[in-house]
Design an enzyme around this catalytic site. Structure first.
Site, short mmCIF file in Angstrom:
data_model
loop_
_atom_site.label_atom_id
_atom_site.label_comp_id
_atom_site.label_asym_id
_atom_site.label_seq_id
_atom_site.Cartn_x
_atom_site.Cartn_y
_atom_site.Cartn_z
N CYS A 26 14.24 11.13 5.39
CA CYS A 26 14.20 10.65 6.78
C CYS A 26 15.52 10.91 7.50
CB CYS A 26 13.88 9.16 6.79
SG CYS A 26 14.93 8.21 5.69
N LYS B 248 0.86 -1.19 0.00
CA LYS B 248 0.00 0.00 0.00
C LYS B 248 0.89 1.24 0.00
CE LYS B 248 -1.62 2.95 2.71
NZ LYS B 248 -1.58 4.14 1.85
N GLU C 175 10.72 1.50 9.85
CA GLU C 175 11.73 2.50 9.46
C GLU C 175 11.03 3.84 9.60
OE1 GLU C 175 14.73 1.69 8.80
OE2 GLU C 175 14.65 -0.40 8.16
N GLU D 211 10.64 16.60 13.79
CA GLU D 211 11.00 16.38 12.39
C GLU D 211 10.20 17.36 11.53
OE1 GLU D 211 9.75 12.61 10.64
OE2 GLU D 211 11.69 12.45 9.64
#
Ligand code: NAD
Length: 504
Positions: free
Chosen positions: A309, A198, A274, A407
Site C-alpha cells: 500500500c 473476513k 486503511e 495505484e
C-alpha cells in the site's frame, strides 16, 4: 520450530513441507471455536499464483453464515468470558497466542506463500516476526488502558471509563494476509472485543489457522471467528450487519468508500479505513548517500512484487542528479529482484496474486508507453507458468499520466523529474492519496519544510519503509481515516463512558 531454524531450510525442505501442508489444508469457516461448513454449501477456489493450480475449494459464507458468525461473536461478547475478565488474564492469553504464532511459523509462512505468491524468505524476514510483534505489542498495553477522573465540585465524582465496542468485523486484503489481519484483530481482541474476520478471497488459508491458534492459547470459543467468502457477498453482508459495532477495513480506496455507505445504510457502525496509496519519494540534489537512496528507491517499489500500500511508486528526482540516479537505478535495480519459485529461499520476486492482477498491471504498462513515458527496463513477463511480471522502470513520467495517478500494485517504478523544492511539493501532493512519503536531503531545514508540507500520514527522511509498532500507520486524504499499529489503534477499539455521580 523457531523462525531462525526455518531460515536454514533448503528449497527441497520447503517443497517437502509444502506437500505436508497441502495434505492438511483447512477450508471451512472457524466459528465458535471450531471449523464448520457453510449452512448453504457454497464454495470458491483459491489458486496458487506461482503455478496457476487450484490450491483448495473454500467454504463460502452466504449472508446466513455471516448472521451465524456475528450471533456467536455477540453471544461471546455478552457472556463476558473475554470482555470482562481481568486484564492480565487477557494479556496471558495474548502472550501465549504470540508464542504459538512463532512456534507455527512453518505452517503460517507456507500458507501465505502458497496462497498469494510471496517469497518464503520474506515471510520469515518480515511477515511472521511482524505478526508476533503486533500481537505482543497490543498485549503489553492491555492493563495500561486507563480512564480518567475529572475535576468537579466537591459533591460530585465524574469518571471516564474505556470499554470495548462489542463485535468488530475485520475485512482484510491479500498482500500481507496474516499481517494486515493481525493489525486489526490484535488491538480489537486486546481491547476486549469479539471479532469476525473476513480475509481476502485470494488468500484466506492462513487466517483460519491464526484463529485456531488463538483458541489453543486459551482464547474462549466464539471470541475470534473467521469466515471465508467473496467480498461483494460475504464482506458486504458483514459490513451491512446491524449487530456489528465497528468495521475495520484494509483494502482499496474504492471498496473503502463502500464501507462508509454500508455503515450509513445499516446501523451507523464505526468505520476505520486503511486504503490505497501512490506514495512519492522526493530525492533532492543534496541527498546524503546516493547508493542508499537508489537502493531505497528500487526496494520501495519492487519488494513484495510492488503489492504494498505504501510502495514508493512515484520517484521524484531533482533534475541535476537525474541522469546519475537513473544510471545507478538501472545498474543495481534491474537485477535486484529475479523471478523464481516463492518456495525457494533464494527467490526475491514471486508472482502477482492472480492472473487478473498480472493482466491489470500489464495494461497499466501499455498505458505508460502510450502516454509517452520511456520504458527503460522490464514491462514483460518471464517465461514461467505463474502470473509473474519483471521489475519495470519508466522515466520521463509526468504526474498527469495514468501510471503516476493510479495505484498499479505491481513492480512498476515511475521516475518524475523536478526542479526546486516548490515543484517537488506540488507534484508530491498532486494525488488523491496520502499514505506515505520519503524525503532525501542532507539539509535539515529542507527536511523539516517537506515533513510539514507533504500530505501523508507517514514520512520517512533519508530512509524508507522503516518503523516499529510504536509508529502510527495510516493515511491522509483518500488513503484512509484511521491508524494501525501504535496505542492510538488499540484505543480506537474502545469507547468512553462517562459516569457523573452526585453524592452527599
Ligand atoms: P480490495 O478492496 O479489493 O479487497 C479488500 C477486502 O475487501 C477483501 O477482503 C475483499 O474480499 C473485500 N471486499 C471487496 N469488495 C467488497 C465489497 N463490495 N463489500 C465488502 N467487502 C468487499 O483490496 P485488495 O485487492 O484485497 O488489496 C489491495 C488494496 O489494499 C490496495 O489498494 C492497497 O493499497 C490496499 N492496502 C492498504 C493498506 C493500508 O494500510 N493502507 C495495507 C494493505 C493494502
Amino acid at each position: 520450530m523457531s523462525i531462525e531454524a526455518l531460515k536454514q531450510y533448503s528449497y527441497t525442505d520447503w517443497k517437502k513441507a509444502a506437500q505436508r501442508e497441502l495434505a492438511a489444508l483447512e477450508t471451512r469457516h472457524f466459528i465458535g471455536g471450531e471449523f464448520v461448513d457453510s449452512l448453504g454449501g457454497g464454495r470458491f477456489d483459491t489458486v496458487n499464483p506461482a503455478n496457476q493450480t487450484v490450491l483448495a475449494s473454500m467454504a463460502a459464507a452466504a449472508p446466513k453464515d455471516v448472521d451465524r458468525a456475528v450471533a456467536v461473536a455477540r453471544k461471546a461478547f455478552r457472556s463476558g468470558s473475554w470482555s470482562r475478565i481481568a486484564p492480565r488474564e487477557r494479556m496471558a492469553v495474548m502472550y501465549r497466542f504470540a508464542r504459538l504464532i512463532e512456534e507455527h511459523a512453518e505452517r503460517l509462512a507456507l500458507l501465505d506463500t502458497l496462497d498469494m505468491g510471496k517469497p518464503i524468505a520474506d515471510m520469515l524476514e518480515v511477515d511472521i516476526p511482524s505478526v508476533v510483534d503486533t500481537v505482543q505489542f497490543m498485549a503489553e498495553y492491555i492493563d495500561k488502558i486507563e480512564g480518567s477522573v475529572t475535576s468537579t465540585e466537591h459533591d460530585v465524582t465524574h469518571f471516564v471509563l474505556r470499554e470495548p465496542l462489542g463485535v468488530v468485523a475485520a475485512i482484510s486484503p491479500w498482500n500481507y494476509p496474516l499481517l494486515m489481519a493481525a493489525w486489526k484483530i490484535a488491538p480489537a481482541l486486546s481491547a476486549g472485543n469479539t471479532v469476525v474476520l473476513k480475509p481476502a478471497e485470494q488468500a484466506p488459508l492462513s487466517c483460519l489457522r491464526l484463529a485456531e491458534l488463538f483458541v489453543e492459547a486459551g482464547g474462549p470459543p466464539g471470541v475470534f471467528n473467521v469466515i471465508n467468502g467473496i467480498g461483494e457477498v460475504t464482506g458486504k453482508a458483514l459490513a451491512l450487519h446491524n449487530d456489528v459495532d465497528k468495521v475495520t477495513f484494509t483494502g482499496s480506496t474504492e471498496v473503502g468508500k463502500l464501507m462508509l455507505q454500508y455503515a450509513g445504510q445499516s446501523n451507523m457502525k464505526k468505520v476505520s479505513l486503511e486504503c490505497g496509496g501512490k506514495s512519492p519519494q522526493v530525492f533532492m540534489a543534496d541527498l546524503p548517500d546516493l547508493d542508499a537512496a537508489v537502493a531505497a528507491a528500487y526496494n520501495g517499489i519492487f519488494a513484495n512484487m510492488g503489492e504494498v500500500c505504501n510502495a514508493g511508486s512515484r520517484l521524484l528526482v531533482e533534475q541535476s542528479i537525474h541522469e546519475e540516479f537513473v544510471e545507478r537505478f538501472v545498474a543495481e535495480g534491474k537485477s535486484a529482484y529475479i523471478a523464481g519459485d516463492p518456495l525457494d529461499p533464494e527467490t526475491s520476486l514471486g508472482p502477482l496474486v492472480t492472473a487478473e492482477a498480472q493482466q491489470r498491471v500489464l495494461a497499466m504498462i501499455r498505458a505508460g508507453k502510450k502516454e509517452g513515458a520511456q520504458l527503460v527496463f522490464g514491462g514483460d513477463v518471464p517465461e514461467m507458468n505463474g502470473s509473474y511480471i519483471n521489475p519495470t522502470l519508466f522515466t520521463g513520467v509526468s504526474n498527469t499520466m495514468r501510471i503516476a495517478r493510479e495505484e498499479i500494485f505491481g513492480p512498476v517504478a515511475a521516475i518524475i523529474p523536478f526542479t526546486g523544492i516548490d515543484e517537488a511539493v506540488h507534484i508530491a501532493n498532486d494525488t488523491m492519496y496520502g499514505l506515505a512519503a520519503g524525503i532525501w536531503t542532507r539539509d535539515i531545514n529542507r527536511a523539516h519544510r517537506l515533513i510539514r508540507e507533504l500530505e501523508a500520514g507517514v514520512i520517512w527522511v533519508n530512509c524508507f519503509d522503516e518503523g516499529d509498532m510504536t509508529q502510527p500507520f495510516g493515511g491522509y486524504n483518500q488513503s484512509g481515516n484511521a491508524r494501525d499499529k501504535c496505542v492510538e489503534s488499540l484505543l480506537s477499539y474502545t469507547q468512553t463512558k462517562s459516569a457523573w455521580i452526585r453524592h452527599g
